[in-house]
Design a protein around this motif. Structure first.
Motif, PDB file in Angstrom:
ATOM      1  N   GLY A  86      33.702  -2.750 -64.511  1.00 19.13           N
ATOM      2  CA  GLY A  86      34.960  -3.188 -64.782  1.00 19.13           C
ATOM      3  C   GLY A  86      35.653  -3.321 -63.636  1.00 19.13           C
ATOM      4  O   GLY A  86      37.092  -3.780 -63.691  1.00 19.13           O
ATOM      5  N   GLU A  87      35.202  -2.996 -62.667  1.00 20.18           N
ATOM      6  CA  GLU A  87      36.003  -2.964 -61.363  1.00 20.18           C
ATOM      7  C   GLU A  87      35.220  -4.094 -60.610  1.00 20.18           C
ATOM      8  O   GLU A  87      34.191  -4.218 -60.075  1.00 20.18           O
ATOM      9  CB  GLU A  87      35.600  -1.827 -60.416  1.00 20.18           C
ATOM     10  N   LYS A  88      36.327  -5.185 -60.287  1.00 18.01           N
ATOM     11  CA  LYS A  88      35.984  -6.489 -59.767  1.00 18.01           C
ATOM     12  C   LYS A  88      36.289  -6.296 -58.318  1.00 18.01           C
ATOM     13  O   LYS A  88      37.222  -5.963 -57.588  1.00 18.01           O
ATOM     14  CB  LYS A  88      36.922  -7.646 -60.309  1.00 18.01           C
TER      15      LYS A  88
ATOM     16  N   THR B  76      32.574 -13.217 -56.848  1.00 17.24           N
ATOM     17  CA  THR B  76      33.368 -12.176 -57.513  1.00 17.24           C
ATOM     18  C   THR B  76      32.345 -11.142 -58.304  1.00 17.24           C
ATOM     19  O   THR B  76      31.474 -11.823 -59.149  1.00 17.24           O
ATOM     20  CB  THR B  76      34.386 -12.693 -58.593  1.00 17.24           C
ATOM     21  N   TRP B  77      32.097 -10.011 -58.138  1.00 15.89           N
ATOM     22  CA  TRP B  77      31.240  -9.110 -58.723  1.00 15.89           C
ATOM     23  C   TRP B  77      32.099  -8.241 -59.630  1.00 15.89           C
ATOM     24  O   TRP B  77      33.184  -7.693 -59.383  1.00 15.89           O
ATOM     25  CB  TRP B  77      30.688  -8.239 -57.759  1.00 15.89           C
TER      26      TRP B  77
ATOM     27  N   PRO C 109      39.065  -5.509 -53.249  1.00 15.84           N
ATOM     28  CA  PRO C 109      39.280  -5.671 -54.731  1.00 15.84           C
ATOM     29  C   PRO C 109      39.875  -7.191 -54.954  1.00 15.84           C
ATOM     30  O   PRO C 109      40.656  -7.676 -54.233  1.00 15.84           O
ATOM     31  CB  PRO C 109      40.317  -4.524 -54.931  1.00 15.84           C
ATOM     32  N   THR C 110      39.445  -7.535 -56.152  1.00 22.67           N
ATOM     33  CA  THR C 110      39.935  -9.010 -56.363  1.00 22.67           C
ATOM     34  C   THR C 110      41.478  -9.183 -56.659  1.00 22.67           C
ATOM     35  O   THR C 110      42.033  -8.052 -57.107  1.00 22.67           O
ATOM     36  CB  THR C 110      39.162  -9.564 -57.710  1.00 22.67           C
TER      37      THR C 110
END
Length: 176
Positions: A105-107, A100-101, A143-144
Motif C-alpha cells: 500500500g506504500e507507493k 511506480t511500485w 514517495p509517489t
C-alpha cells in the motif's frame, strides 16, 4: 578507409533500423508486460545480466513479468550506437526507466538511468538480442506524488496498462 558500395550501405542502414526497432520493442514489451513480445526479442540461448538477475533470457522474461508490485513502468531508449558485422552486431543504448511500485500500500516512484550494452545476431533474417547487460548509471526514489483523478489529469481517461488492455493493442489491431 574503404568505401562501401550502395548495396552494402543500404544493408547497413536496414540493419541499424531493425536494431532500433528491436530495442524499442523490448521497452514496449516490458512496459506492457507482454510475455510473447518480450520473449520474441531474444535469440536462442540469449543471456541477460540485469541487476540481481544474471542468466538465461527465458528466465529473465518470467522474472521480469512476475512483479505484481509494479503498477506501471515507462522505458525511454535513446543514444543508440550499433556496429554491424554481417549477421552479428554490438550496441550501446541509453535507457531511462520510470516506475511506480506498490509495496504493502506504500507507493514509490523510481527513476533509473543506465545503458544496455548488447550483442545481437540475426536468426532467420531477424535481429535478436543475444546478450544484454544493463549498466546502472544513476537512480532516484521517492514517495509517489501522482495525481490521477483531479484537475487536468482527472480528465485524461486513456491511460497505459501493463497488459494487452493497453490502448496500443486496440489502435494497432493487436500487432505489437
Amino acid at each position: 578507409m574503404s568505401q562501401k558500395n550502395e548495396a552494402e550501405l543500404l544493408q547497413e542502414l536496414e540493419d541499424k533500423q531493425a536494431l532500433r526497432e528491436l530495442v524499442t520493442r523490448y521497452a514496449r514489451a516490458v512496459d506492457r508486460a507482454d510475455r510473447e513480445l518480450l520473449a520474441g526479442v531474444f535469440a536462442e540461448g540469449a543471456q541477460v545480466e540485469n541487476g540481481a538477475f544474471a542468466g538465461p533470457a527465458n528466465e529473465f522474461v518470467a522474472a521480469c513479468l512476475n512483479r505484481p508490485e509494479l503498477e506501471r513502468s515507462f522505458h525511454s531508449v535513446s543514444n543508440e550506437f550499433f556496429a554491424v558485422d554481417g549477421d552479428g552486431a554490438r550496441g550501446e543504448v541509453y535507457v531511462i526507466a520510470v516506475a511506480t511500485w506498490n509495496k504493502g500500500g506504500e507507493k514509490t516512484d523510481t527513476l533509473v538511468g543506465g545503458r544496455y550494452v548488447d550483442k545481437y545476431r540475426k536468426e532467420g533474417g531477424q535481429w535478436k538480442i543475444a546478450r544484454r547487460t544493463f549498466v546502472h548509471e544513476w537512480n532516484m526514489s521517492f514517495p509517489t506524488t501522482a495525481v490521477w483523478d483531479e484537475g487536468l489529469f482527472g480528465m485524461i481517461k486513456l491511460r497505459g496498462q501493463r497488459s494487452k488492455d493497453d490502448p496500443m493493442y486496440k489502435i494497432l489491431g493487436g500487432r505489437a
